[in-house]
Write an enzyme that holds these catalytic residues in place. Structure first.
Site, short mmCIF file in Angstrom:
data_model
loop_
_atom_site.label_atom_id
_atom_site.label_comp_id
_atom_site.label_asym_id
_atom_site.label_seq_id
_atom_site.Cartn_x
_atom_site.Cartn_y
_atom_site.Cartn_z
N SER A 188 -9.18 -34.25 -23.51
CA SER A 188 -10.38 -34.16 -22.68
C SER A 188 -11.49 -35.10 -23.15
CB SER A 188 -10.93 -32.73 -22.67
OG SER A 188 -10.04 -31.88 -22.03
N THR A 235 -15.71 -32.17 -22.63
CA THR A 235 -16.12 -32.83 -21.39
C THR A 235 -17.65 -32.97 -21.29
OG1 THR A 235 -14.12 -31.98 -20.36
CG2 THR A 235 -15.80 -32.86 -18.89
N ASP A 260 -8.18 -25.56 -17.28
CA ASP A 260 -7.37 -26.06 -18.39
C ASP A 260 -6.76 -24.92 -19.22
OD1 ASP A 260 -6.65 -28.39 -20.19
OD2 ASP A 260 -7.93 -27.29 -21.57
N ASP A 319 -9.65 -34.31 -15.39
CA ASP A 319 -9.61 -35.30 -16.46
C ASP A 319 -8.17 -35.64 -16.85
OD1 ASP A 319 -9.35 -32.70 -17.39
OD2 ASP A 319 -10.51 -33.01 -19.21
N HIS A 368 -0.91 -31.13 -22.59
CA HIS A 368 -1.34 -31.93 -21.44
C HIS A 368 -0.16 -32.72 -20.87
CE1 HIS A 368 -5.84 -32.02 -22.81
NE2 HIS A 368 -5.38 -30.82 -22.64
ZN LIG Z 1 -9.43 -31.58 -20.34
#
Ligand SMILES: [Zn+2]
Length: 575
Positions: free
Chosen positions: A104, A173, A304, A346, A451
């Site tokens: 992120s 973020t 997330d 993101d 991710h």
């Molecule tokens: Zn993220």
């Protein structure tokens, strides 16, 4: 001095072009259109005007960690179109300088500053020791250098700024819009920089990072930043009613010591916290009182979390809460006419699919197969884990899953859950619960607890929408162009390398007015001294002859290179 400064500006511009050039020619072109390196023309006749902007306000909304598949699942779950369904315009690539899969912080650095960086870095230039084979090695001068963000450039133009999140305000973020550190986990330093950034509206969690250990917080530098905020004229609020009653002024609304409650859990676990929709509405209301316009970033931070936990109900409910915040932004933009709403994740998290290995009969998957198991869920996996508590008996686990998820867990489910949890040495209990129940009782598949490196969707509303396939770095250039911001100028105005304009102390026992030293006497609160001026690191303060000057940017120290960066105005103030 003047020549040196020009050299510095040129170097910076070249650095910018070099790095942007590595991520595709479209980036370089877009950035180049916004590429003024000096504010006067070469003949010295008249100052060049700021680029004319028809857009007054930009609202960026980031559903952290998801992909198009979550939009699909959320639509099935809610049974009606989403606000975002009308807004799809393109896709965004997300890789960082050191990994095909971004985190992120480097992702947010890219869309906040226009520069790709190393995973874990918060709006500072990349380390050139770990760079993907497809990228050129970034120039030395860029390493760990603070990079101006669209939020900071908006401030320089007199616009109001805001950050609205549901995690700690110092999380990756939001941090990447208003802080410059090379370790995202250094949230004490991040929070301090954010406090001194003069942001108009900050809503989220993380009050423990504002308060020293001695007063029940986690700050190890002894500072009470809540007091600093009050001294600097902020309103400080900590529950929904207080925030909803605000009518004007600058405010920090911090509603939890850590992350805020997840949307689905709020009614049961934290009924006094505001929703993302409510915070977004209040932020727009406060920021839009600035005649020069505003920049606002809203993060659906915990989308997330659903992906990391492989928890479909967590993901879906966070995404729908986020979609409501998008509607608030779009409704404002419709009325205003000079506002762009830009929405993009993101990165993806969890690699969610509709259909899975346990759903072999996909040719006849019904709506009920997809959403039936989710409809009985009243808490997410964090909530169910908290209800299970320390009692890990099979009976208690089954009872809580039945009570809060409406699912009859089997003995095999419980065995799998406890195996993954491994007495606290394996996955967190919430991950174990959601992984097993999602696999054995739903048709939702997952491929990772981490991710995913694939492109993410781009949604937009407003005039001159961003469309097609773009790299995440291009988003910063687009925002700057639309709002008439100049990120290159912001870089040279906010972050001058002290070495480029002053000399290091020569050790003759006195600090001349063109000499500097980083005073580490108090190692948790270093102070840059230039002649008889004192500039605390991470703050926007210059103290000289007993007079305190508030600077337009913060002083940043890069410990890896030993370099210190100061706003350009310090050069004249220290003369
Ligand atoms: Zn993220």
């Amino acid at each position: 001095m003047e020549i040196k400064k020009t050299d510095f500006l040129l170097t910076l511009s070249i650095i910018g072009l070099l790095l942007l050039g590595t991520v595709g020619s479209a980036v370089a072109v877009r950035s180049d259109s916004n590429h003024n390196i000096d504010i006067t023309d070469s003949a010295g006749c008249k100052p060049l005007a700021e680029p004319e902007a028809k857009i007054k306000n930009v609202i960026v909304l980031v559903p952290d960690g998801c992909s198009q598949s979550l939009e699909t699942l959320a639509r099935w779950y809610s049974g009606k179109p989403l606000e975002l369904d009308n807004m799809v315009t393109g896709t965004v690539s997300t890789y960082s300088t050191d990994s095909v899969i971004t985190d992120s912080s480097s992702a947010a650095t890219a869309f906040a500053t226009g520069y790709k960086t190393t995973n874990g870095f918060i709006s500072v230039g990349p380390s050139n020791s770990t760079v993907l084979s497809t990228l050129e090695t970034p120039p030395e001068k860029l390493q760990y250098r603070p990079l101006a963000t669209v939020l900071e450039a908006s401030k320089l133009k007199g616009k109001a700024t805001g950050l609205v999140v549901t995690v700690r305000a110092s999380h990756a973020t939001p941090a990447a819009f208003a802080a410059h550190v090379y370790e995202r986990d250094n949230e004490n330093e991040i929070m301090k920089q954010m406090v001194y950034e003069n942001i108009d509206v900050v809503f989220g969690g993380g009050s423990s990072y504002l308060v020293p250990v001695s007063e029940g917080g986690v700050r190890t530098d002894g500072e009470n930043l809540t007091k600093v905020l009050l001294d600097r004229g902020y309103q400080y609020v900590d529950d929904r009613d207080k925030v909803m009653n605000l009518t004007s002024g600058k405010v920090w609304g911090i509603f939890a010591s850590g992350h805020m409650a997840s949307d689905i859990n709020r009614p049961y676990l934290a009924p006094n916290q505001p929703s993302l929709e409510q915070m977004t509405g209040k932020a727009v209301n406060l920021l839009s009182q600035n005649k020069k316009g505003f920049f606002l970033m809203v993060e659906g931070s915990q989308v997330d979390g659903g992906g990391h936990a492989n928890d479909p109900i967590y993901s879906v409910t966070e995404f729908l809460a986020f979609d409501k915040a998008v509607k608030v932004a779009v409704d404002f933009a419709k009325k205003d006419g000079h506002t762009i709403v830009l929405v993009f994740p993101d990165h993806n998290t969890g690699g969610m699919t509709i259909g899975s290995y346990s759903d072999s009969n996909y040719m006849s998957t019904t709506v009920e197969d997809v959403i039936g198991p989710l409809k009985g869920m009243k808490l997410n996996s964090i909530g169910v884990a908290s209800k299970i508590g320390k009692n890990l008996s099979s009976e208690n686990i089954k009872t809580q899953i039945k009570t809060w998820w409406g699912i009859d867990a089997t003995d095999d489910d419980v065995t799998e859950i406890l195996k993954l949890y491994n007495n606290g040495k394996g996955f967190p209990l919430d991950y174990a619960l959601s992984e097993v129940i999602s696999r054995n009782h739903t048709v939702i598949g997952w491929t990772t607890h981490g991710h995913d490196g694939s492109d993410v969707p781009l949604w937009a509303y407003g005039p001159d929408r961003l469309t097609g396939h773009v790299d995440n770095t291009e988003i910063a250039g687009y925002i700057a162009k639309e709002m008439g911001l100049d990120l290159n100028r912001a870089n040279s105005r906010l972050f001058v390398e002290a070495d480029d304009v002053f000399s290091k102390d020569n050790g003759d026992g006195k600090l001349d007015k063109n000499e500097y030293i980083l005073d580490m006497t108090n190692s948790s609160n270093p102070v840059l001294r230039i002649g008889d001026a004192k500039l605390p690191v991470d703050e926007n303060i210059l103290v000289r002859n007993g007079i305190t000057h508030e600077l337009e940017g913060i002083v940043v120290y890069a410990p890896v290179t030993g370099k210190v960066y100061i706003p350009a105005e310090v050069i004249s103030l220290s003369k």
